[in-house]
Scaffold this active site. Structure first.
Site, PDB file in Angstrom:
ATOM      1  N   TRP A   1      33.926  40.211  29.950  1.00  0.00           N
ATOM      2  CA  TRP A   1      34.194  41.081  31.109  1.00  0.00           C
ATOM      3  C   TRP A   1      33.551  42.438  30.902  1.00  0.00           C
ATOM      4  O   TRP A   1      32.982  43.016  31.833  1.00  0.00           O
ATOM      5  CB  TRP A   1      35.698  41.219  31.353  1.00  0.00           C
ATOM      6  CG  TRP A   1      36.367  39.929  31.690  1.00  0.00           C
ATOM      7  CD1 TRP A   1      37.311  39.284  30.947  1.00  0.00           C
ATOM      8  CD2 TRP A   1      36.134  39.089  32.842  1.00  0.00           C
ATOM      9  NE1 TRP A   1      37.677  38.112  31.571  1.00  0.00           N
ATOM     10  CE2 TRP A   1      36.978  37.972  32.722  1.00  0.00           C
ATOM     11  CE3 TRP A   1      35.295  39.195  33.959  1.00  0.00           C
ATOM     12  CZ2 TRP A   1      37.011  36.955  33.681  1.00  0.00           C
ATOM     13  CZ3 TRP A   1      35.326  38.180  34.904  1.00  0.00           C
ATOM     14  CH2 TRP A   1      36.173  37.075  34.768  1.00  0.00           C
TER      15      TRP A   1
ATOM     16  N   ASP B   1      39.284  48.834  32.361  1.00  0.00           N
ATOM     17  CA  ASP B   1      39.644  47.552  32.960  1.00  0.00           C
ATOM     18  C   ASP B   1      40.917  47.073  32.267  1.00  0.00           C
ATOM     19  O   ASP B   1      40.883  46.618  31.132  1.00  0.00           O
ATOM     20  CB  ASP B   1      38.486  46.560  32.754  1.00  0.00           C
ATOM     21  CG  ASP B   1      38.805  45.172  33.295  1.00  0.00           C
ATOM     22  OD1 ASP B   1      39.923  44.959  33.792  1.00  0.00           O
ATOM     23  OD2 ASP B   1      37.906  44.307  33.219  1.00  0.00           O
TER      24      ASP B   1
ATOM     25  N   LYS C   1      46.701  38.543  36.679  1.00  0.00           N
ATOM     26  CA  LYS C   1      47.042  38.315  35.281  1.00  0.00           C
ATOM     27  C   LYS C   1      48.483  38.755  35.001  1.00  0.00           C
ATOM     28  O   LYS C   1      49.254  38.008  34.446  1.00  0.00           O
ATOM     29  CB  LYS C   1      46.090  39.071  34.346  1.00  0.00           C
ATOM     30  CG  LYS C   1      44.607  38.857  34.648  1.00  0.00           C
ATOM     31  CD  LYS C   1      44.071  37.517  34.175  1.00  0.00           C
ATOM     32  CE  LYS C   1      42.702  37.157  34.739  1.00  0.00           C
ATOM     33  NZ  LYS C   1      41.651  38.129  34.571  1.00  0.00           N
TER      34      LYS C   1
END
Ligand SMILES: *Cc1c(COP(=O)(O)O)cnc(C)c1O
Length: 359
Positions: free
Chosen positions: A101, A168, A192
């Site tokens: 990511w 993030d 998540k």
């Protein structure tokens, strides 16, 4: 049999949140309408948005210098939206490459201005978090991925720096307290640890905006959403509602300190078994980098051929989605806020029974 969802995302949510969300799909607030059909400008939904924002501020200790936004496009859109709004050729963005990511975020930033990777653990397949790098004092921002969902690593601490952190937090948002004053932007895809897929929580320090020399498309400009309170266009009404319910649950748990303590205890039980059980091995090479959210492990070399059998044993005990991401292999148990202790105890029992049967 009770089933436990160890999926990395979309992921487990508190049972009571699911129940209330289900009821709201039929009749929301006794309005006679479903939450799925009400206007995003109705009084009922305005109250949801206002409560969601108030809960984010209260739980995270987020002051008025920050805007709290509920956007669509996933965390992946923040990979380009953050540099588009903050970075141009007069600045320099610095990144720490801790996983897939993070690497995707780096790739997007390069289109908007000078972008430097300060440190990377890619050569070691991201099995640890790089440390000891120097943050240039003149950087526009430092981008970090707080928890690497795929590789099972997590930043134990945020660096002490005056450079604004753009983070993030998709897979560990509101799993522990964080030093708000060091942040420029926090973003997190909800699916998540915060709610269902479809909404991204974005917290932006307002004084960082409006400084870049470029045209920013209206929908991609944070200021558009700040001015319109996340209702410039139709926001994802239902995901925001479910996030609001989840935030109520986080608050009822006692807030971030209590949630963090619970998460530490849960993760410790699972890591202890991984370390003690000769059939398994953790994939993260430095223990202080181990994630409390995504626990990655493999079958020890001499038992590799039993991997499929172990996954079958997990399923038979109700532990679902324990298979690891293809780039790590083995197993990954995602144990977000909503994973109850019993889920972890059930998985540990499967590991112990497997050892008794095979080792
Ligand atoms: C899942 C994930 C993403 C991608 O989120 P989307 O909402 O699917 O775009 C980004 N970063 C991290 C750390 C993730 O875990």
């Amino acid at each position: 049999m009770k089933k436990y969802n160890f999926s990395a995302g979309p992921a487990i949510l508190p049972a009571e949140v699911m129940k209330e969300a289900g009821a709201a799909c039929v009749n929301f607030n006794n309005s006679g309408f479903s939450i799925l059909e009400i206007s995003h400008r109705s009084a009922d939904f305005s109250a949801v948005l206002a409560e969601a924002e108030a809960l984010v501020r209260e739980i995270g200790g987020i002051g008025e210098e920050f805007a709290v936004l509920f956007l669509s496009g996933g965390a992946s859109s923040q990979f380009f939206m953050a540099p588009m709004n903050l970075l141009d050729d007069s600045g320099k963005a610095v990144y720490v490459d801790t996983g897939s990511w993070a690497a995707k975020a780096v790739k997007e930033s390069k289109a908007f201005g000078p972008t430097e990777v300060l440190a990377s653990s890619k050569a070691d397949n991201y099995t640890h978090i790089p440390k000891g790098y120097t943050i240039p004092a003149d950087a526009t921002y430092l981008h970090l991925t707080s928890n690497n969902t795929i590789f099972g690593t997590q930043l134990a601490e945020y660096p002490e720096t005056d450079v604004p952190l753009v983070v993030d937090m998709s897979s560990d948002m509101f799993s522990r307290p964080f030093p708000v004053d060091r942040f420029g932007i926090i973003y997190a895809g909800a699916q998540k640890n915060l709610g269902p897929a479809g909404v991204t929580l974005v917290i932006v320090r307002k004084d960082l905006l409006g400084k870049v020399d470029r045209h920013i498309p209206t929908m991609l400009n944070y200021n558009t959403h700040i001015e319109k309170g996340s209702t410039f266009n139709t926001p994802p009404v239902f995901p925001i509602y479910v996030m609001m319910l989840t935030l109520r649950w986080v608050k009822a748990q006692g807030g971030l300190e209590a949630v963090a303590k619970n998460n530490e205890e849960k993760a410790a039980v699972l890591y202890k078994e991984i370390d003690e059980n000769p059939m398994f091995a953790g994939t993260v090479t430095q223990k202080e980098d181990r994630s409390l959210m995504n626990v990655t492990f493999v079958m020890a070399d001499e038992y590799k051929e039993l991997e499929g059998q172990f996954l079958e044993a997990c399923k038979a005990a109700g532990c679902m989605s324990v298979k690891g991401h293809r780039s790590v292999g083995g197993f990954r148990a995602s144990i977000y806020n909503a994973m109850p202790k019993e889920g972890i105890e059930t998985l540990v029992k499967v590991m112990q029974d497997f050892r008794a049967a095979h080792a």
